[in-house]
Design a protein around this motif. Structure first.
Motif, PDB file in Angstrom:
ATOM      1  N   TYR A  24       0.850  -1.198   0.000  1.00 43.30           N
ATOM      2  CA  TYR A  24       0.000   0.000   0.000  1.00 43.30           C
ATOM      3  C   TYR A  24       0.884   1.248   0.000  1.00 43.30           C
ATOM      4  CZ  TYR A  24      -4.001  -3.005   0.915  1.00 43.30           C
ATOM      5  OH  TYR A  24      -4.982  -3.954   0.801  1.00 43.30           O
ATOM      6  N   ILE A  28      -3.582   2.361   3.195  1.00 45.36           N
ATOM      7  CA  ILE A  28      -4.831   1.660   2.907  1.00 45.36           C
ATOM      8  C   ILE A  28      -5.912   2.647   2.469  1.00 45.36           C
ATOM      9  CG2 ILE A  28      -6.716   0.407   4.029  1.00 45.36           C
ATOM     10  CD1 ILE A  28      -4.474  -1.089   5.622  1.00 45.36           C
ATOM     11  N   ALA A  31      -5.628   3.615  -1.224  1.00 43.90           N
ATOM     12  CA  ALA A  31      -6.108   2.615  -2.179  1.00 43.90           C
ATOM     13  C   ALA A  31      -7.623   2.669  -2.316  1.00 43.90           C
ATOM     14  CB  ALA A  31      -5.662   1.225  -1.740  1.00 43.90           C
ATOM     15  N   GLU A 226      -3.703  -6.036   6.514  1.00 43.12           N
ATOM     16  CA  GLU A 226      -2.821  -4.990   5.979  1.00 43.12           C
ATOM     17  C   GLU A 226      -1.638  -5.491   5.158  1.00 43.12           C
ATOM     18  OE1 GLU A 226      -1.382  -6.186  10.014  1.00 43.12           O
ATOM     19  OE2 GLU A 226      -3.321  -5.550   9.215  1.00 43.12           O
ATOM     20  N   PRO A 229      -2.853  -7.420  -0.566  1.00 41.69           N
ATOM     21  CA  PRO A 229      -3.405  -6.345  -1.418  1.00 41.69           C
ATOM     22  C   PRO A 229      -4.917  -6.465  -1.628  1.00 41.69           C
ATOM     23  CG  PRO A 229      -2.355  -7.991  -2.790  1.00 41.69           C
ATOM     24  CD  PRO A 229      -2.100  -8.418  -1.361  1.00 41.69           C
TER      25      PRO A 229
END
Length: 251
Positions: A24, A28, A31, A226, A229
């Protein structure tokens, strides 16, 4: 809100230092913001926020300008202040701000407050090596959050096991199965909370009477460890997009 006005979506994370940059690069929340703005094509204005921002990224003004709040937390739950928690609670329960909790946010203060529950994973959790596979089944294919979504598989995920210590949901939209240990988990749940509910309601007299729909719509979606992906997976992105529309009362 006028349906022609873009939904304003705050995507909050705890600025997680343990989320690898190679997975990431923009965290996060970055994304998810990217996915929502792309899928929304102008109907959604998603923006990032995090724990290390002013007033923990959730000032009164910021929340006033938010239609749906997406919350991802894991290792820093205790750093969220009670003041932050209560601001979010009030906006969901009183104003009707939508709230979407992702993955480990089941132990976050806002989730626990909004749903008045501990959010315990009574069936445990597992980080396996090699990782678990998560098979996700659509349980309510006609629900708006499931639109355009078929059963799918995430090749790498953390396992959560049922039972899940939350209130009975309006609907179980998705359920997960982890073949490594044979565990199941209700991985997509929705509720309504706040103003509009009938306090003390037990059972209707028939004819469709029920407890009423609360001002705020809430959705919990389980996947999102985490180190994997997950938030780049196209079906996961579609589910979060659909959930924003539902929690924002556009569907």
């Amino acid at each position: 809100m006028n349906s022609s006005t873009p939904l304003r979506v705050m995507v909050w994370d705890e600025n997680p230092p343990h989320a690898p940059k190679k997975v990431y690069p923009n965290s996060i929340n970055g994304a998810i913001v990217e996915a929502l703005n792309e899928l929304g094509e102008g109907s959604i204005l998603a923006f990032p926020s995090n724990l290390d921002g002013p007033e923990q990224g959730c000032s009164e003004q910021a929340l006033q300008e938010t239609d749906v709040l997406i919350w991802w937390g894991h290792a820093r739950h205790r750093e969220v202040t009670d003041d932050t928690m209560m601001r979010i609670y009030d906006h969901v329960h009183q104003r009707g701000m939508g709230f979407i909790a992702l993955h480990s946010a089941h132990y976050s203060k806002p989730f626990q407050a909004v749903l008045a529950c501990p959010g315990h994973l009574k069936g445990g959790w597992r980080e396996a090596d090699p990782p678990d596979t998560e098979e996700i089944r659509v349980c309510a294919p006609k629900h708006p959050i499931a639109q355009g979504v078929d059963d799918f598989v995430l090749p790498q995920e953390e396992m959560y096991g049922a039972p899940f210590d939350v209130p009975p949901p309006l609907c179980v939209v998705f359920q997960s199965y982890f073949p490594l240990g044979g565990e199941y988990f209700p991985s997509g749940l929705c509720w309504t909370v706040g103003v509009g509910k009938k306090e003390g309601f037990t059972s209707g007299r028939g004819g469709g009477e029920n407890e009423g729909e609360g001002a705020g719509r809430v959705f919990y979606f389980r996947p999102g460890h985490e180190t994997f992906p997950t938030y780049f997976h196209p079906t996961v992105r579609r589910i979060i997009y659909n959930a924003v529309l539902w929690c924002g009362r556009r569907v």
